[in-house]
Design an enzyme around this catalytic site. Structure first.
Site, PDB file in Angstrom:
ATOM      1  N   THR A 150      45.839  33.654  44.058  1.00 51.83           N
ATOM      2  CA  THR A 150      46.178  32.461  44.845  1.00 51.83           C
ATOM      3  C   THR A 150      47.221  32.758  45.925  1.00 51.83           C
ATOM      4  OG1 THR A 150      46.206  31.479  42.636  1.00 51.83           O
ATOM      5  CG2 THR A 150      46.613  29.991  44.498  1.00 51.83           C
ATOM      6  N   LYS A 169      46.210  32.873  38.349  1.00 56.43           N
ATOM      7  CA  LYS A 169      46.389  34.327  38.287  1.00 56.43           C
ATOM      8  C   LYS A 169      45.215  35.125  38.863  1.00 56.43           C
ATOM      9  CE  LYS A 169      49.955  34.733  37.241  1.00 56.43           C
ATOM     10  NZ  LYS A 169      51.119  34.118  37.990  1.00 56.43           N
ATOM     11  N   SER A 185      53.048  45.406  48.667  1.00 54.43           N
ATOM     12  CA  SER A 185      54.425  45.869  48.926  1.00 54.43           C
ATOM     13  C   SER A 185      55.133  44.957  49.921  1.00 54.43           C
ATOM     14  CB  SER A 185      54.435  47.323  49.387  1.00 54.43           C
ATOM     15  OG  SER A 185      53.614  47.454  50.517  1.00 54.43           O
ATOM     16  N   GLY A 187      49.866  43.925  40.616  1.00 51.66           N
ATOM     17  CA  GLY A 187      48.945  43.822  41.755  1.00 51.66           C
ATOM     18  C   GLY A 187      47.831  44.854  41.747  1.00 51.66           C
ATOM     19  N   TYR A 195      39.208  39.099  43.933  1.00 50.88           N
ATOM     20  CA  TYR A 195      40.471  39.841  44.024  1.00 50.88           C
ATOM     21  C   TYR A 195      40.151  41.332  44.207  1.00 50.88           C
ATOM     22  CZ  TYR A 195      45.062  41.463  42.195  1.00 50.88           C
ATOM     23  OH  TYR A 195      46.282  42.062  42.007  1.00 50.88           O
ATOM     24  N   HIS A 242      44.319  24.620  41.790  1.00 52.24           N
ATOM     25  CA  HIS A 242      43.689  25.290  40.645  1.00 52.24           C
ATOM     26  C   HIS A 242      42.699  24.336  39.960  1.00 52.24           C
ATOM     27  CE1 HIS A 242      46.312  28.753  40.748  1.00 52.24           C
ATOM     28  NE2 HIS A 242      47.375  28.144  40.308  1.00 52.24           N
ATOM     29  N   ARG A 285      38.786  36.561  39.925  1.00 52.96           N
ATOM     30  CA  ARG A 285      39.289  37.878  39.500  1.00 52.96           C
ATOM     31  C   ARG A 285      38.706  38.220  38.134  1.00 52.96           C
ATOM     32  NH1 ARG A 285      45.808  39.229  38.725  1.00 52.96           N
ATOM     33  NH2 ARG A 285      45.597  41.485  38.714  1.00 52.96           N
ATOM     34  N   TRP A 339      50.215  23.221  45.997  1.00 53.29           N
ATOM     35  CA  TRP A 339      49.103  22.823  45.116  1.00 53.29           C
ATOM     36  C   TRP A 339      49.044  21.294  45.148  1.00 53.29           C
ATOM     37  CZ3 TRP A 339      51.545  27.274  45.091  1.00 53.29           C
ATOM     38  CH2 TRP A 339      50.921  28.422  44.607  1.00 53.29           C
ATOM     39  N   SER A 372      47.523  39.114  33.347  1.00 54.41           N
ATOM     40  CA  SER A 372      48.503  38.590  34.309  1.00 54.41           C
ATOM     41  C   SER A 372      49.136  37.305  33.755  1.00 54.41           C
ATOM     42  CB  SER A 372      47.794  38.330  35.645  1.00 54.41           C
ATOM     43  OG  SER A 372      48.696  37.848  36.590  1.00 54.41           O
ATOM     44  N   SER A 391      50.205  41.118  54.292  1.00 53.89           N
ATOM     45  CA  SER A 391      49.763  40.500  53.037  1.00 53.89           C
ATOM     46  C   SER A 391      49.600  41.557  51.942  1.00 53.89           C
ATOM     47  CB  SER A 391      48.453  39.725  53.242  1.00 53.89           C
ATOM     48  OG  SER A 391      47.437  40.605  53.683  1.00 53.89           O
TER      49      SER A 391
END
Ligand code: PPS
Length: 287
Positions: free
Chosen positions: A47, A44, A221, A250, A184, A99, A121, A77, A129, A218
């Site tokens: 990624t 979260k 939206s 986001g 992030y 991860h 983040r 992953w 998240s 990226s």
């Protein structure tokens, strides 16, 4: 945070997502190629955002692959079950997600020239998240209340273990020329500047229009609209689409809508204690 788990070398993993064998393969058998690019995060932390960015950089802003291959197949992953099959479809340079905490990462990486991009983040937003994600991902049992969830996170009772240990483990590589770290929050604040820095690290020369395309496609939206990036293609047995979206908000700072004043103070205290031996400061500490 309740899920069927087992421990591998002291870290919690999810039954049906990982096995002892898939983790052993990732750690000891997987052959890293010199041009591999690893997208490493604690869950979260951004990624999928980074998968989108790195694949757009790989294809110099061209969106074809991002619009026809599901995001979890573009950069799977490598510690999970099913990776071996997906691996056959990857083209070089492979962009591989993980991860895993640093101590369990592929041994062959450390002898290679491959690169790692590590995205972090604000842990408070990671918690929020993840809390929402547990309501939609099949492996999690019924969501607990936020207080219990917060305590599990603090105590490292989470998939992939402790956030604090993850950050401290990977930050041991911060001065390695094969390692690039970003947050992030930096991606949110300056997406174009972040893409330019990533291109430099990867040795990719993109012109202005190509960089613009990476940034545009990226964005939250664009990814939310792209059915190959928004996880809506994931079967409903895996992700319950009626209960929420993978691309949820986001934003940075949603923790303020979830933490009580007391929870925030408690978390800050724990954070300071657990992170005191890491001589680094992060953007979110001033928020
Ligand atoms: S996972 O399950 O660990 O792979 O999840 P991960 O991709 O690391 O994190 C999911 C959160 O990232 C947000 N996200 C984005 N934010 C901003 N811009 C873009 N483009 C973007 N793509 C994904 C996603 O919405 C999740 O955060 P929350 O706070 O839940 O919205």
């Amino acid at each position: 945070m309740s899920f069927d788990h087992f421990e591998y070398k002291g870290v919690r993993f999810g039954v049906t997502v990982h096995t002892e064998e898939s983790l052993n393969y990732a750690e000891n058998e997987f052959e890293v190629l010199d041009d591999d690019v690893f997208n490493v995060t604690y869950p979260k932390s951004g990624t999928n955002w980074m998968i989108e960015i790195l694949n757009l950089i790989k294809y110099e802003g061209d969106t074809t692959v991002n619009q026809c291959v599901p995001i979890y197949e573009r950069s799977p992953w490598y510690e999970t079950l099913g990776f071996r099959e997906l691996q056959q479809k990857l083209t070089q340079p492979r962009i591989i997600s993980s991860h895993l905490p640093q101590q369990l990462f592929a041994k062959s990486f450390f002898k290679s020239k491959a690169k790692i991009i590590y995205t972090m983040r604000n842990p408070k937003d990671v918690i929020v998240s993840l809390f929402h994600f547990t309501k939609i991902l099949y492996i999690y049992k019924d969501a607990e209340n936020f207080e219990e969830f917060l305590n599990d996170f603090i105590n490292g009772n989470a998939l992939y273990g402790s956030w604090f240990e993850h950050i401290k483990g990977w930050m041991q590589m911060k001065d390695d020329s094969r390692f690039f770290y970003i947050t992030y929050e930096e991606l949110l604040k300056d997406p174009r500047g972040s893409v330019v820095r990533l291109c430099k690290f990867l040795g990719k020369k993109l012109d202005d229009a190509q960089i613009d395309s990476v940034v545009k496609h990226s964005s939250f939206s664009s990814m939310k609209e792209n059915k190959m990036s928004n996880w809506t293609q994931m079967p409903s047995e895996v992700l319950d689409h009626t209960k929420g979206s993978f691309l949820r908000k986001g934003i940075s700072g949603d923790w303020k809508n979830h933490f009580t004043v007391a929870q925030n103070e408690y978390f800050d205290k724990v954070y300071q204690e657990k992170m005191k031996d890491l001589n680094m400061s992060f953007f979110w500490e001033k928020q």
